[in-house]
Structures are given as structure tokens and as C-alpha cells.
Design an enzyme around this catalytic site. Structure first.
Site, PDB file in Angstrom:
ATOM      1  N   GLY A  44     -36.400   1.450   2.687  1.00  0.00           N
ATOM      2  CA  GLY A  44     -35.683   2.345   3.985  1.00  0.00           C
ATOM      3  C   GLY A  44     -35.841   3.819   3.396  1.00  0.00           C
ATOM      4  O   GLY A  44     -35.781   3.894   2.234  1.00  0.00           O
TER       5      GLY A  44
ATOM      6  N   LYS B  54      -1.657   4.182   6.834  1.00  0.00           N
ATOM      7  CA  LYS B  54      -1.844   2.426   7.034  1.00  0.00           C
ATOM      8  C   LYS B  54      -0.936   1.576   6.859  1.00  0.00           C
ATOM      9  O   LYS B  54      -1.440   0.975   8.069  1.00  0.00           O
ATOM     10  CB  LYS B  54      -3.206   2.619   5.068  1.00  0.00           C
ATOM     11  CG  LYS B  54      -3.972   1.695   5.226  1.00  0.00           C
ATOM     12  CD  LYS B  54      -4.785   1.518   4.065  1.00  0.00           C
ATOM     13  CE  LYS B  54      -6.214   2.188   4.089  1.00  0.00           C
ATOM     14  NZ  LYS B  54      -6.946   1.751   3.107  1.00  0.00           N
TER      15      LYS B  54
ATOM     16  N   CYS C  12     -20.059   1.102  -3.219  1.00  0.00           N
ATOM     17  CA  CYS C  12     -20.041   0.714  -4.408  1.00  0.00           C
ATOM     18  C   CYS C  12     -20.916   0.436  -5.297  1.00  0.00           C
ATOM     19  O   CYS C  12     -21.002   1.241  -6.432  1.00  0.00           O
ATOM     20  CB  CYS C  12     -19.656  -1.037  -4.257  1.00  0.00           C
ATOM     21  SG  CYS C  12     -18.380  -1.912  -3.416  1.00  0.00           S
TER      22      CYS C  12
ATOM     23  N   ARG D 106     -18.790   6.249   3.576  1.00  0.00           N
ATOM     24  CA  ARG D 106     -18.924   6.106   2.817  1.00  0.00           C
ATOM     25  C   ARG D 106     -20.175   6.874   2.010  1.00  0.00           C
ATOM     26  O   ARG D 106     -20.797   5.905   1.809  1.00  0.00           O
ATOM     27  CB  ARG D 106     -17.301   6.031   1.034  1.00  0.00           C
ATOM     28  CG  ARG D 106     -15.676   5.667   1.503  1.00  0.00           C
ATOM     29  CD  ARG D 106     -15.352   4.724   1.074  1.00  0.00           C
ATOM     30  NE  ARG D 106     -15.066   3.836   1.017  1.00  0.00           N
ATOM     31  CZ  ARG D 106     -13.969   2.756   0.927  1.00  0.00           C
ATOM     32  NH1 ARG D 106     -13.340   3.494   0.152  1.00  0.00           N
ATOM     33  NH2 ARG D 106     -13.667   1.206   1.529  1.00  0.00           N
TER      34      ARG D 106
ATOM     35  N   THR E 117     -11.238   2.511  -7.197  1.00  0.00           N
ATOM     36  CA  THR E 117     -11.952   2.560  -8.319  1.00  0.00           C
ATOM     37  C   THR E 117     -13.214   4.116  -8.034  1.00  0.00           C
ATOM     38  O   THR E 117     -14.633   3.903  -8.902  1.00  0.00           O
ATOM     39  CB  THR E 117     -12.584   1.948  -9.519  1.00  0.00           C
ATOM     40  OG1 THR E 117     -13.827   1.023  -8.298  1.00  0.00           O
ATOM     41  CG2 THR E 117     -11.150   0.505  -9.880  1.00  0.00           C
TER      42      THR E 117
ATOM     43  N   PHE F 270     -32.423  -7.886   0.325  1.00  0.00           N
ATOM     44  CA  PHE F 270     -32.253  -6.580  -0.436  1.00  0.00           C
ATOM     45  C   PHE F 270     -33.761  -6.091  -0.674  1.00  0.00           C
ATOM     46  O   PHE F 270     -33.483  -5.503  -1.516  1.00  0.00           O
ATOM     47  CB  PHE F 270     -31.746  -6.789  -1.576  1.00  0.00           C
ATOM     48  CG  PHE F 270     -29.934  -6.424  -1.096  1.00  0.00           C
ATOM     49  CD1 PHE F 270     -29.816  -7.287  -0.656  1.00  0.00           C
ATOM     50  CD2 PHE F 270     -29.072  -5.402  -1.722  1.00  0.00           C
ATOM     51  CE1 PHE F 270     -27.827  -7.526  -0.205  1.00  0.00           C
ATOM     52  CE2 PHE F 270     -27.914  -5.780  -0.999  1.00  0.00           C
ATOM     53  CZ  PHE F 270     -27.381  -6.319  -0.010  1.00  0.00           C
TER      54      PHE F 270
ATOM     55  N   ASP G 198       0.854  -1.353  -0.302  1.00  0.00           N
ATOM     56  CA  ASP G 198       0.133  -0.121  -0.033  1.00  0.00           C
ATOM     57  C   ASP G 198       1.236   1.261  -0.167  1.00  0.00           C
ATOM     58  O   ASP G 198       2.699   1.475   0.592  1.00  0.00           O
ATOM     59  CB  ASP G 198      -1.143   0.519   1.102  1.00  0.00           C
ATOM     60  CG  ASP G 198      -2.266   0.754   0.715  1.00  0.00           C
ATOM     61  OD1 ASP G 198      -3.314   0.848   0.742  1.00  0.00           O
ATOM     62  OD2 ASP G 198      -2.018   2.182   0.923  1.00  0.00           O
TER      63      ASP G 198
ATOM     64  N   LYS H 101     -19.890  -8.369 -12.028  1.00  0.00           N
ATOM     65  CA  LYS H 101     -19.833  -7.342 -11.040  1.00  0.00           C
ATOM     66  C   LYS H 101     -20.847  -6.609 -11.281  1.00  0.00           C
ATOM     67  O   LYS H 101     -21.442  -6.132 -10.455  1.00  0.00           O
ATOM     68  CB  LYS H 101     -18.258  -6.824 -10.824  1.00  0.00           C
ATOM     69  CG  LYS H 101     -18.087  -5.946  -9.876  1.00  0.00           C
ATOM     70  CD  LYS H 101     -18.458  -7.176  -8.613  1.00  0.00           C
ATOM     71  CE  LYS H 101     -18.991  -6.120  -7.223  1.00  0.00           C
ATOM     72  NZ  LYS H 101     -18.728  -7.104  -5.518  1.00  0.00           N
TER      73      LYS H 101
ATOM     74  N   ASN I 185     -24.334  -5.502  -8.782  1.00  0.00           N
ATOM     75  CA  ASN I 185     -24.324  -4.943  -8.196  1.00  0.00           C
ATOM     76  C   ASN I 185     -25.426  -3.899  -9.000  1.00  0.00           C
ATOM     77  O   ASN I 185     -26.582  -3.219  -8.278  1.00  0.00           O
ATOM     78  CB  ASN I 185     -23.674  -3.804  -8.067  1.00  0.00           C
ATOM     79  CG  ASN I 185     -22.376  -4.385  -6.947  1.00  0.00           C
ATOM     80  OD1 ASN I 185     -22.484  -5.476  -6.598  1.00  0.00           O
ATOM     81  ND2 ASN I 185     -21.131  -3.490  -6.892  1.00  0.00           N
TER      82      ASN I 185
HETATM   83  N1  LIG Z   1     -15.313  -2.504  -0.654  1.00  0.00           N
HETATM   84  C1  LIG Z   1     -16.412  -3.368  -0.516  1.00  0.00           C
HETATM   85  O1  LIG Z   1     -17.265  -4.288  -0.223  1.00  0.00           O
HETATM   86  C2  LIG Z   1     -15.926  -3.694  -2.257  1.00  0.00           C
HETATM   87  C3  LIG Z   1     -16.998  -5.088  -2.384  1.00  0.00           C
HETATM   88  C4  LIG Z   1     -16.362  -5.961  -3.683  1.00  0.00           C
HETATM   89  C5  LIG Z   1     -15.526  -4.674  -4.755  1.00  0.00           C
HETATM   90  N2  LIG Z   1     -14.811  -3.549  -4.381  1.00  0.00           N
HETATM   91  C6  LIG Z   1     -13.586  -2.507  -5.170  1.00  0.00           C
HETATM   92  O2  LIG Z   1     -12.723  -3.225  -4.939  1.00  0.00           O
HETATM   93  C7  LIG Z   1     -11.718  -2.077  -5.387  1.00  0.00           C
HETATM   94  C8  LIG Z   1     -11.612  -1.466  -4.126  1.00  0.00           C
HETATM   95  O3  LIG Z   1     -12.110  -1.014  -2.878  1.00  0.00           O
HETATM   96  P1  LIG Z   1     -11.988  -0.821  -1.477  1.00  0.00           P
HETATM   97  O4  LIG Z   1     -13.375  -0.685  -0.424  1.00  0.00           O
HETATM   98  O5  LIG Z   1     -10.918  -2.201  -0.813  1.00  0.00           O
HETATM   99  O6  LIG Z   1     -11.229   0.237  -1.169  1.00  0.00           O
HETATM  100  P2  LIG Z   1     -10.317   1.652   0.191  1.00  0.00           P
HETATM  101  O7  LIG Z   1      -9.925   2.833  -0.670  1.00  0.00           O
HETATM  102  O8  LIG Z   1     -10.337   0.392   1.081  1.00  0.00           O
HETATM  103  O9  LIG Z   1      -8.872   1.116  -0.737  1.00  0.00           O
HETATM  104  C9  LIG Z   1      -7.634   0.887  -1.720  1.00  0.00           C
HETATM  105  C10 LIG Z   1      -6.562   0.829  -1.124  1.00  0.00           C
HETATM  106  O10 LIG Z   1      -5.488   1.445  -2.320  1.00  0.00           O
HETATM  107  C11 LIG Z   1      -4.216   1.558  -1.926  1.00  0.00           C
HETATM  108  N3  LIG Z   1      -3.962   2.433  -3.077  1.00  0.00           N
HETATM  109  C12 LIG Z   1      -4.024   2.854  -3.986  1.00  0.00           C
HETATM  110  N4  LIG Z   1      -3.255   3.693  -5.059  1.00  0.00           N
HETATM  111  C13 LIG Z   1      -2.469   2.922  -4.530  1.00  0.00           C
HETATM  112  C14 LIG Z   1      -1.189   1.967  -5.397  1.00  0.00           C
HETATM  113  N5  LIG Z   1      -0.517   3.042  -6.445  1.00  0.00           N
HETATM  114  N6  LIG Z   1       0.030   1.437  -4.543  1.00  0.00           N
HETATM  115  C15 LIG Z   1      -0.518   1.022  -3.494  1.00  0.00           C
HETATM  116  N7  LIG Z   1      -1.700   0.985  -3.011  1.00  0.00           N
HETATM  117  C16 LIG Z   1      -2.593   1.940  -3.801  1.00  0.00           C
HETATM  118  C17 LIG Z   1      -4.804   2.576  -1.182  1.00  0.00           C
HETATM  119  O11 LIG Z   1      -4.218   3.278  -0.747  1.00  0.00           O
HETATM  120  C18 LIG Z   1      -6.391   1.565  -0.129  1.00  0.00           C
HETATM  121  O12 LIG Z   1      -5.507   1.637   0.735  1.00  0.00           O
HETATM  122  C19 LIG Z   1     -13.155  -0.571  -5.402  1.00  0.00           C
HETATM  123  O13 LIG Z   1     -12.751  -1.182  -7.204  1.00  0.00           O
HETATM  124  C20 LIG Z   1     -14.351  -1.666  -5.148  1.00  0.00           C
HETATM  125  O14 LIG Z   1     -15.686  -0.857  -6.402  1.00  0.00           O
HETATM  126  C21 LIG Z   1     -15.546  -2.938  -3.265  1.00  0.00           C
END
Ligand SMILES: NC(=O)c1ccc[n+]([C@@H]2O[C@H](COP(=O)([O-])OP(=O)(O)OC[C@H]3O[C@@H](n4cnc5c(N)ncnc54)[C@H](O)[C@@H]3O)[C@@H](O)[C@H]2O)c1
Length: 434
Positions: free
Chosen positions: A258, A35, A265, A332, A86, A254, A30, A209, A213
Site C-alpha cells: 500500500g 480534554k 506509533c 498523526r 512519547t 500486515f 490529564d 514493545k 512494532n
Molecule cells: N495510540 C496507540 O495506538 C498506542 C498503542 C500502544 C502504545 N502507545 C503509546 O502510549 C503512549 C500514549 O499514546 P497515546 O496515543 O495515548 O497518546 P496521546 O497523545 O493520545 O495521549 C497522551 C495524553 O497524555 C496527556 N499528558 C501529557 N503530559 C501530561 C501530564 N504531565 N499530566 C497529565 N497528562 C499529561 C496529554 O494531554 C494526552 O491527553 C505513547 O508512548 C504511545 O507510543 C500508543
């Protein structure tokens, strides 16, 4: 297998920890120093039940490490998972700059050995093609690699369980070599759980995906449409939806009315899917209707509060729940934030409590009081607004609530209470669709 995880958020940290639990040798990268400091000290930067314990177990076993240095991880790993964020751009397109950045770093770190690059972040269809082109452009000429799509379906709050007991594993591959590597990576999980594995093309996996969603968001917006109808005619949306959901073709999950969906997401993924439709010259009306119903759910709830309390200026309103759903610290796009900001605009004084979300909320909200527990928030309030269905709130003592409040009025955005019981207790109660 030697596995690299790039991005240790909700998805990356859970995936990395669970792959280590399955016996792989995992290094997580990371670029956020705060973090990383926590992770290297054995602390999880996010609240996710069971995660920290599993991290400790696998770190102690030497299977899970954390670093900021991506290059050696790329060189050493057979499989590299891209798990970066993303986020949405202002126009709704997914912002893929973090994915592109990581693709370039992977290109620079790639050596002569074959690598499988896995896109686990949620991305629009055809992103893997771009990741492939990017790595090809910036890597050494003899670089051997494939890009696969392996979308993540975990739910915050049950992320570890969802990862270790998945409903399905989707692997989008366009090469047999990459398919064999991915199957080897997931084999311990497949052996343990017999989870169905769907091998698809890369593009199909990317669409699965966004499709999943969008469908889940559709169910929520549909439930809110039924709720609106029930409010207009005096029916009960919970009765209507429960009976609709008993049809096996529909299912009850779902299908709950509400204050709408939020989180990191659904809003961004359906906005990105809408953009995909527009780019392909396809009709986006369906998505727009889901979004409109979601916004309406929130606005109608705010309107109910404004209508009942009339002048909000100076009124003390307790808000229980800040996170977009229970069992997470993630705020978020949480409906609570929109609702609180609007009530503050009207002059209301907000006091709030959330079991996990108050730390993150401090960066988002201002002029707000944080209570030490739900009763502390409710004390002297002229109204109670419930925004998240934490179990802790469902068990609150209604007599105590009534005695603590200045005026016992409850706006229940998640229908956690029963209107009949509220009437018996002499509490004025507003649910959604009831
Ligand atoms: N949160 C969910 O419930 C969930 C579920 C399924 C899919 N997703 C998808 O998964 C992806 C990640 O989601 P998340 O909630 O874990 O995001 P997040 O924001 O919690 O985590 C992303 C991490 O990536 C790190 N990062 C960014 N650029 C970087 C780089 N160049 N090098 C190293 N680390 C880097 C950030 O510091 C951060 O810790 C997204 O595309 C999201 O849509 C999320």
C-alpha cells in the site's frame, strides 16, 4: 484496587476505562483542560468504538473519575500508570520530557505507602531506570515504590476489545512485591480471558514493545518490496503475498502492500529503536531499510498520480480517507497528509472525505474542501485517490462513481478494489503492486 492513570489519550483513557470495567476504582489525570472538560461531561475526546458507552457505565457506577489534580491521585493510588505521549524528537530519539515531568509529579505526591509505578507509554529500553532515579531524587526519603514496565499493545479502532481480550499481557518487573501487585491488578482480566501473562525483567518488557512494532513495520515494508517487484514484472502482489502468508511461520497479517505505515506509533517507535541501536554501537541498517521502503511506497504512489495526470495544476482531485487507518479519528503521520500536501504543491485542488478524520485534519491541512459524503467528494473529480481502507469506501457503487467523475481514474493506495472489475466498468485503475 485504587488505580491512577496519568494521561488520558488513546492508551490512558482506554486502559483506565477497562480497568474500571474490571472492577477497579480508577482516577484518570490529564493536564489538557479542553480534554478534561469533555471527559468530565462524559464525552470521549477521541473516536474509539465502544469507549464512550463503557466510560458512561463505569462513571455511573462510581468507578471512573477524571481530574487535573495529580497529587491526591498519587497519594490515594496503589498502582499508577504513566500513559503520556512519547513523541519523536527531530533526530528520532523519543522525547521523554512528559514522562520525566510525570515522574517528578509522582515523586512529589508519594506518601509513606508502597506504590507501583507502571510505565505503559512506549519508551526506549532503560527508561524505567531513569524514572526510578527521578522519583528517588525528588521524593521523600522514606518513599517506597517500584517501577515496572507494562507495554501496551492495543490497536486504535479496536482498542477496547484489544484491552479486554488481549493476546498477551507483558509485565516487566524486577521485584516480587511489584509482581504480586501487578498480578492482582490484572487478575480479573486473567480469570476472564485466560490471556497468557509474560513476566519478564523490566528491560526485556521495554524491548518487547519496540521489537513488536519493528517486526510489524518490517512486514509492511517487505510487502511493499514485493509490490515494487510485481509492478516491474507484471505480477500481482496480492496473489504473491497471500500465498506467502499461508505459511504458518509467516502469517498473512500486515503482509499487505500500500502507501506505507503511518500513525503515532510505528514511525516514531522504529526511529527510537534505531537510535537505541546507534547508542549501543549496533548496526541500524535493518531499520533504515524499513524506513526507506516505507517512504518509497508513498513516493511511488504520488509519482503514479503525477505521471498519469501529467499537469496537476487546477485539476480537481478527490481524496477518500485521511486517517492513518480505518476506525479511528487519528491522523498523526497519516500517509494521506503527505500525499495531499504534495498534490497541492503541484497545484491540484483537493476535495476530501473521511468518516472520522476531518475534524483533526482541519488543524493540519489548508486550502482544502471537505465533502459531506464520498459521492459529494467524487463529483466532477478528474481523479479519485484512496488513502484509507474504510469499509464505507469498499461498498461504493462503481457505476455511480463513474457517472459522477469528470474523468474516471482511480488511484487505490490500499487495494480495496479489484483491477478486473474496474476494467469491466471502464474505469482506469491503479492499485499498488497489481
Ligand atoms: N495510540 C496507540 O495506538 C498506542 C498503542 C500502544 C502504545 N502507545 C503509546 O502510549 C503512549 C500514549 O499514546 P497515546 O496515543 O495515548 O497518546 P496521546 O497523545 O493520545 O495521549 C497522551 C495524553 O497524555 C496527556 N499528558 C501529557 N503530559 C501530561 C501530564 N504531565 N499530566 C497529565 N497528562 C499529561 C496529554 O494531554 C494526552 O491527553 C505513547 O508512548 C504511545 O507510543 C500508543
Amino acid at each position: 484496587m485504587k488505580i491512577g492513570i496519568i494521561g488520558t489519550g488513546y492508551v490512558g483513557l482506554t486502559t483506565g476505562t477497562c480497568l474500571a470495567e474490571l472492577g477497579h476504582d480508577v482516577t484518570c489525570v490529564d493536564n489538557d483542560p479542553k480534554k478534561l472538560e469533555k471527559l468530565q461531561a462524559g464525552k470521549s475526546p477521541i473516536f474509539e468504538p465502544g469507549l464512550e458507552e463503557l466510560m458512561a457505565k463505569n462513571s455511573q457506577a462510581g468507578r471512573l473519575t477524571f481530574t487535573a489534580d495529580i497529587k491526591p491521585v498519587i497519594a490515594a493510588s496503589e498502582v499508577i500508570f504513566i500513559c503520556v505521549n512519547t513523541p519523536p524528537k527531530k533526530d528520532g530519539h523519543a522525547d521523554l520530557k512528559y514522562v520525566e515531568h510525570v515522574a517528578r509529579e509522582i515523586a512529589e505526591g508519594i506518601n509513606g505507602e508502597y506504590k507501583v509505578i507502571v510505565d505503559k507509554s512506549t519508551v526506549p529500553v532503560k527508561t524505567a531506570e531513569k524514572v526510578y532515579e527521578t522519583i528517588k531524587r525528588y521524593s521523600r526519603p522514606d518513599a517506597q515504590f517500584d517501577v515496572v514496565s507494562n507495554p501496551e499493545f492495543l490497536k486504535e479502532g479496536t482498542a477496547v476489545q484489544d484491552t479486554l481480550e488481549p493476546d498477551r499481557i507483558v509485565i516487566g518487573v524486577d521485584s516480587k512485591r511489584a509482581e504480586a501487585v501487578m498480578l492482582a491488578c490484572y487478575q480479573p482480566l486473567i480469570d476472564k480471558t485466560h490471556a497468557p501473562v509474560k513476566i519478564t525483567s523490566v528491560k526485556s518488557a521495554e524491548l518487547i514493545k519496540h521489537g513488536a512494532n519493528t517486526f510489524l513495520a518490517t512486514k509492511i515494508s517487505f510487502a511493499n518490496l514485493i509490490a515494487q517487484t510485481c509492478e516491474a514484472v507484471g505480477a500481482d502482489a496480492l496473489e504473491v503475498l497471500e500465498a506467502i502468508g499461508l505459511d504458518e511461520r509467516i502469517g498473512s497479517q500486515f503482509l499487505k502492500p500500500g502507501i506505507g505505515f503511518g500513525g503515532s506509533c510505528f514511525p516514531k517507535d522504529i526511529a527510537a529503536y534505531k537510535k537505541t541501536l546507534e547508542v549501543l554501537d549496533l548496526n541500524p541498517d535493518f531499520i533504515e531499510a524499513i524506513e526507506a521502503l516505507n517512504e518509497e511506497a508513498r513516493n511511488r504512489f504520488i509519482h503514479k498520480i503525477e505521471k498519469e495526470l501529467w499537469v496537476l495544476d487546477g485539476k480537481r482531485i478527490a481524496v477518500l480517507g485521511l486517517t492513518f487507518k480505518p476506525n479511528t479519528d487519528d491522523i498523526r503521520n497519516a500517509p494521506a497528509l503527505t500525499i495531499i500536501k504534495k498534490l497541492q504543491l503541484d497545484g491540484a485542488k483537493i476535495i476530501t472525505y473521511d468518516p472520522q478524520g476531518m475534524g483533526n485534519a482541519q488543524q493540519e491541512l489548508s486550502d482544502i474542501e471537505y465533502a459531506t459524503d464520498p459521492y459529494d467528494a467524487i463529483k466532477s473529480a478528474e481523479a479519485l485517490v484512496i488513502c484509507t481502507e474504510w469499509d464505507e469506501f469498499k461498498k461504493l457503487d462503481l457505476d455511480k462513481i463513474k457517472s459522477l467523475m469528470a474523468t474516471p481514474i482511480i488511484f487505490d493506495g490500499r487495494n480495496i478494489f479489484n483491477p478486473k472489475q474496474m476494467a469491466e466498468k471502464g474505469i482506469k485503475y491503479f492499485g499498488v503492486g497489481r
